[in-house]
Design an enzyme around this catalytic site. Structure first.
Site, PDB file in Angstrom:
ATOM      1  N   LYS A   1     -10.015  -4.403  -5.464  1.00  0.00           N
ATOM      2  CA  LYS A   1     -10.866  -3.315  -5.957  1.00  0.00           C
ATOM      3  C   LYS A   1     -10.058  -2.224  -6.652  1.00  0.00           C
ATOM      4  O   LYS A   1     -10.598  -1.456  -7.431  1.00  0.00           O
ATOM      5  CB  LYS A   1     -11.712  -2.721  -4.821  1.00  0.00           C
ATOM      6  CG  LYS A   1     -11.043  -2.673  -3.473  1.00  0.00           C
ATOM      7  CD  LYS A   1     -12.045  -2.775  -2.311  1.00  0.00           C
ATOM      8  CE  LYS A   1     -11.368  -3.272  -1.050  1.00  0.00           C
ATOM      9  NZ  LYS A   1     -12.222  -3.805  -0.054  1.00  0.00           N
TER      10      LYS A   1
ATOM     11  N   LYS B   1      -3.332 -10.387  -6.962  1.00  0.00           N
ATOM     12  CA  LYS B   1      -4.621 -10.831  -6.430  1.00  0.00           C
ATOM     13  C   LYS B   1      -5.753  -9.912  -6.892  1.00  0.00           C
ATOM     14  O   LYS B   1      -5.521  -8.736  -7.158  1.00  0.00           O
ATOM     15  CB  LYS B   1      -4.565 -10.929  -4.892  1.00  0.00           C
ATOM     16  CG  LYS B   1      -4.489  -9.614  -4.198  1.00  0.00           C
ATOM     17  CD  LYS B   1      -4.743  -9.716  -2.700  1.00  0.00           C
ATOM     18  CE  LYS B   1      -4.754  -8.293  -2.166  1.00  0.00           C
ATOM     19  NZ  LYS B   1      -5.003  -8.091  -0.798  1.00  0.00           N
TER      20      LYS B   1
ATOM     21  N   LYS C   1       0.827  -1.217   0.000  1.00  0.00           N
ATOM     22  CA  LYS C   1       0.000   0.000   0.000  1.00  0.00           C
ATOM     23  C   LYS C   1       0.850   1.251   0.000  1.00  0.00           C
ATOM     24  O   LYS C   1       0.454   2.269  -0.567  1.00  0.00           O
ATOM     25  CB  LYS C   1      -0.957  -0.010   1.192  1.00  0.00           C
ATOM     26  CG  LYS C   1      -2.082  -1.004   0.998  1.00  0.00           C
ATOM     27  CD  LYS C   1      -3.358  -0.578   1.690  1.00  0.00           C
ATOM     28  CE  LYS C   1      -4.470  -1.536   1.299  1.00  0.00           C
ATOM     29  NZ  LYS C   1      -5.639  -1.423   2.146  1.00  0.00           N
TER      30      LYS C   1
HETATM   31  P1  TYM Z   1      -9.824  -6.733   2.991  1.00  0.00           P
HETATM   32  O1  TYM Z   1     -10.902  -5.721   3.204  1.00  0.00           O
HETATM   33  O2  TYM Z   1      -8.704  -6.377   2.090  1.00  0.00           O
HETATM   34  O3  TYM Z   1     -10.430  -8.111   2.492  1.00  0.00           O
HETATM   35  C1  TYM Z   1     -11.522  -8.699   3.160  1.00  0.00           C
HETATM   36  C2  TYM Z   1     -11.453 -10.200   3.106  1.00  0.00           C
HETATM   37  O4  TYM Z   1     -11.423 -10.672   1.765  1.00  0.00           O
HETATM   38  C3  TYM Z   1     -10.273 -11.494   1.566  1.00  0.00           C
HETATM   39  N1  TYM Z   1      -9.768 -11.240   0.208  1.00  0.00           N
HETATM   40  C4  TYM Z   1      -9.518 -12.199  -0.675  1.00  0.00           C
HETATM   41  N2  TYM Z   1      -9.649 -13.543  -0.609  1.00  0.00           N
HETATM   42  C5  TYM Z   1      -9.328 -14.242  -1.719  1.00  0.00           C
HETATM   43  N3  TYM Z   1      -8.875 -13.676  -2.861  1.00  0.00           N
HETATM   44  C6  TYM Z   1      -8.730 -12.329  -2.955  1.00  0.00           C
HETATM   45  N4  TYM Z   1      -8.300 -11.779  -4.097  1.00  0.00           N
HETATM   46  C7  TYM Z   1      -9.059 -11.527  -1.831  1.00  0.00           C
HETATM   47  N5  TYM Z   1      -9.030 -10.194  -1.599  1.00  0.00           N
HETATM   48  C8  TYM Z   1      -9.470 -10.038  -0.342  1.00  0.00           C
HETATM   49  C9  TYM Z   1      -9.271 -11.031   2.621  1.00  0.00           C
HETATM   50  O5  TYM Z   1      -8.311 -12.018   2.902  1.00  0.00           O
HETATM   51  C10 TYM Z   1     -10.179 -10.751   3.780  1.00  0.00           C
HETATM   52  O6  TYM Z   1     -10.495 -11.937   4.485  1.00  0.00           O
HETATM   53  N6  TYM Z   1      -7.323  -6.130   7.253  1.00  0.00           N
HETATM   54  C11 TYM Z   1      -8.464  -6.730   6.630  1.00  0.00           C
HETATM   55  C12 TYM Z   1      -9.783  -6.281   7.255  1.00  0.00           C
HETATM   56  C13 TYM Z   1      -9.836  -6.485   8.729  1.00  0.00           C
HETATM   57  C14 TYM Z   1      -9.963  -7.725   9.394  1.00  0.00           C
HETATM   58  C15 TYM Z   1      -9.974  -7.394  10.795  1.00  0.00           C
HETATM   59  C16 TYM Z   1     -10.046  -9.056   8.985  1.00  0.00           C
HETATM   60  C17 TYM Z   1      -9.783  -5.486   9.653  1.00  0.00           C
HETATM   61  N7  TYM Z   1      -9.870  -6.023  10.885  1.00  0.00           N
HETATM   62  C18 TYM Z   1     -10.074  -8.393  11.762  1.00  0.00           C
HETATM   63  C19 TYM Z   1     -10.155 -10.050   9.982  1.00  0.00           C
HETATM   64  C20 TYM Z   1     -10.157  -9.710  11.337  1.00  0.00           C
HETATM   65  C21 TYM Z   1      -8.469  -6.375   5.167  1.00  0.00           C
HETATM   66  O7  TYM Z   1      -7.880  -5.415   4.746  1.00  0.00           O
HETATM   67  O8  TYM Z   1      -9.255  -7.189   4.414  1.00  0.00           O
END
Ligand code: TYM
Length: 338
Positions: A203, A200, A118
Site C-alpha cells: 500500500k 512486493k 520499515k
Molecule cells: P500485512 O498487513 O502486511 O499483510 C497481510 C497479509 O497479506 C499478505 N501480503 C501479501 N501476499 C502476497 N503478495 C504481497 N505483495 C503481499 N503483501 C501482503 C501478507 O503476507 C499477510 O498474510 N504482521 C502481519 C499482520 C499480522 C498477522 C498476525 C498475520 C498481525 N498479527 C498474526 C498472521 C498472524 C502483516 O503485517 O501483514
C-alpha cells in the site's frame, strides 16, 4: 473417537488496516482463508494494534478497520463460519504481547526484515513497537492455540519466530502453546508491484498497487501501465529471474483464472505484452467486481458490521482468556481473586 467429533485444527491470520486491502493481501492471504473455512476453526482479525507502529490518521484507521471487515465478508468469509474481530477489542492480545516480549531476544528482533525495511522507510519514527511487533504477532497466534497461519511469503520469518517463542516457553514451563506452522499458497504468495517488479506489492506504493475497492477503469489502467521487461523476446513466458515483470503478471493471471503457467504461455503464444497486460487487467477486474460490489453493500450497513465484530470479539475473548490465564499461572502471577 468418531472422525466427525474430532476437534478441527485452528487457523488464524490478520491484516493491518494501515491501508485498504490490495491484490497482494487478497491473493496471498484472504482468498486462501475462504477456501479453508469448512475444514478448520478459523480466526481472522483486523490488526489495528500492529498498524499504530507507523503513524496513522485516527479517523482513517477507524474507517479502514470497519471497511476491512466489510471486505473480508465480501471476499467470502462467512461470519457464521469464521470468527472475525478487531484485535484491540480482545485485550488479551496486548497482555500476552507484553509477556512474550520478555521471551523474545533482542538479537531475534534485530534480524527481522520487516523491521529493517520499515525503519528505513520511517526513519523519523523507529519506535519500540515497530521493533517488538513480532512478539505481539506471536501473541495473536499463540492465544488461540493456532495450528496454521495462512499468510503470504513476507510473513514467514515472523511465523518462524513465533514457533521459536512457543518452543522456548513450552520448554521452560511445560506444554502451554501449540507450535504453529505457516501455511503459504503455491501461487500468489508474493505479488510484486506493477510499477517495480523487484519489490512486493504494497500500500505504500499506490501506483504499483491494485486495491480491491479500485474502480474497474483504474484497475485496467494500472495493468496497462504495468512495467514489463526490457528483454528483446517480448513473449509471455514464466521466468521470474530474467522476466520478473511478466512473470508477476502471469502469477496474478494464474491466481485469478486458475490456468497453469503452461496454459497461459500457450494461450498467449505469438501475442506480445500489449495483448497480455490488458487481458490480465480484465481478468482481475472480473475477479474483484463481485467483491467490490458486495463490500459496498456491507459498508452501507454499519449495524450489521458492528454485530459481526461484537460477536467475533466475544467468541475470540472466551478462548484468549483461557490461554492467558494458563500463561499467568505458569509464569507465577498471582491469580486474580474476582
Ligand atoms: P500485512 O498487513 O502486511 O499483510 C497481510 C497479509 O497479506 C499478505 N501480503 C501479501 N501476499 C502476497 N503478495 C504481497 N505483495 C503481499 N503483501 C501482503 C501478507 O503476507 C499477510 O498474510 N504482521 C502481519 C499482520 C499480522 C498477522 C498476525 C498475520 C498481525 N498479527 C498474526 C498472521 C498472524 C502483516 O503485517 O501483514
Amino acid at each position: 473417537m468418531d472422525q466427525t467429533m474430532e476437534k478441527k485444527k485452528v487457523m488464524l491470520s490478520g491484516i493491518q488496516p494501515s491501508g485498504d486491502l490490495h491484490l497482494g493481501n487478497y491473493l496471498g492471504a484472504v482468498r486462501n482463508w475462504v477456501k479453508i473455512a469448512d475444514d478448520y476453526d478459523c480466526f481472522y482479525f483486523m490488526a489495528d494494534l500492529h498498524s499504530i507502529t507507523v503513524r496513522q490518521n485516527p479517523a482513517d484507521l477507524r474507517r479502514r478497520s470497519v471497511s476491512q471487515l466489510a471486505q473480508y465478508i465480501a471476499c467470502g468469509l462467512d461470519p457464521q463460519k469464521n470468527t472475525l474481530f478487531i484485535q484491540s477489542h480482545v485485550h488479551e492480545h496486548a497482555e500476552l504481547g507484553w509477556i512474550l516480549n520478555c521471551y523474545t531476544m533482542f538479537g531475534e528482533l534485530s534480524r527481522m526484515t520487516q523491521f529493517k525495511d520499515k525503519s528505513a522507510k520511517h526513519a523519523e519514527n523507529i519506535n519500540g513497537g515497530l521493533f517488538t511487533y513480532p512478539a505481539l504477532m506471536a501473541a495473536d497466534i499463540l492465544l488461540y492455540q493456532s495450528d496454521f497461519i495462512p499468510v503470504g511469503e513476507d510473513q514467514k520469518q515472523h511465523c518462524e519466530l513465533t514457533r521459536d517463542i512457543a518452543v522456548r516457553f513450552n520448554n521452560l514451563y511445560g506444554p502451554t502453546f501449540t507450535v504453529p506452522e505457516p501455511y503459504i499458497p503455491q501461487v500468489g504468495a508474493r505479488i510484486m508491484s506493477l510499477s517495480n517488479p523487484s519489490s512486493k506489492m504494497s500500500k505504500s506504493d499506490p501506483a504499483g498497487c491494485v486495491f480491491i475497492m479500485d474502480p474497474p477503469e483504474e484497475i485496467a489502467r494500472k495493468f496497462k501501465r504495468a512495467i514489463t521487461d526490457s528483454d528483446t523476446e517480448r513473449c509471455v513466458r514464466y521466468d521470474p529471474e530474467n522476466k520478473p515483470g511478466v512473470s508477476n503478471l502471469m502469477s496474478i493471471y494464474s491466481s485469478v483464472t486458475g490456468l497453469s503457467f503452461d496454459e497461459i504461455e500457450r494461450d498467449f503464444e505469438g501475442k506480445g505484452y500489449g495483448v497480455f497486460k490488458p487481458a490480465v487487467g480484465d481478468a482481475v477486474v472480473e475477479a474483484l467486481r463481485p467483491i467490490r460490489e458486495d463490500a459496498a453493500r456491507y459498508l452501507a450497513d454499519k449495524e450489521y458490521l458492528r454485530s459481526v465484530y461484537a460477536d467475533g470479539a466475544a467468541r475470540a475473548s472466551a478462548i484468549a482468556r483461557k490461554t492467558l490465564r494458563k500463561v499467568y499461572k505458569r509464569i507465577g502471577l498471582v491469580e486474580k481473586p474476582f
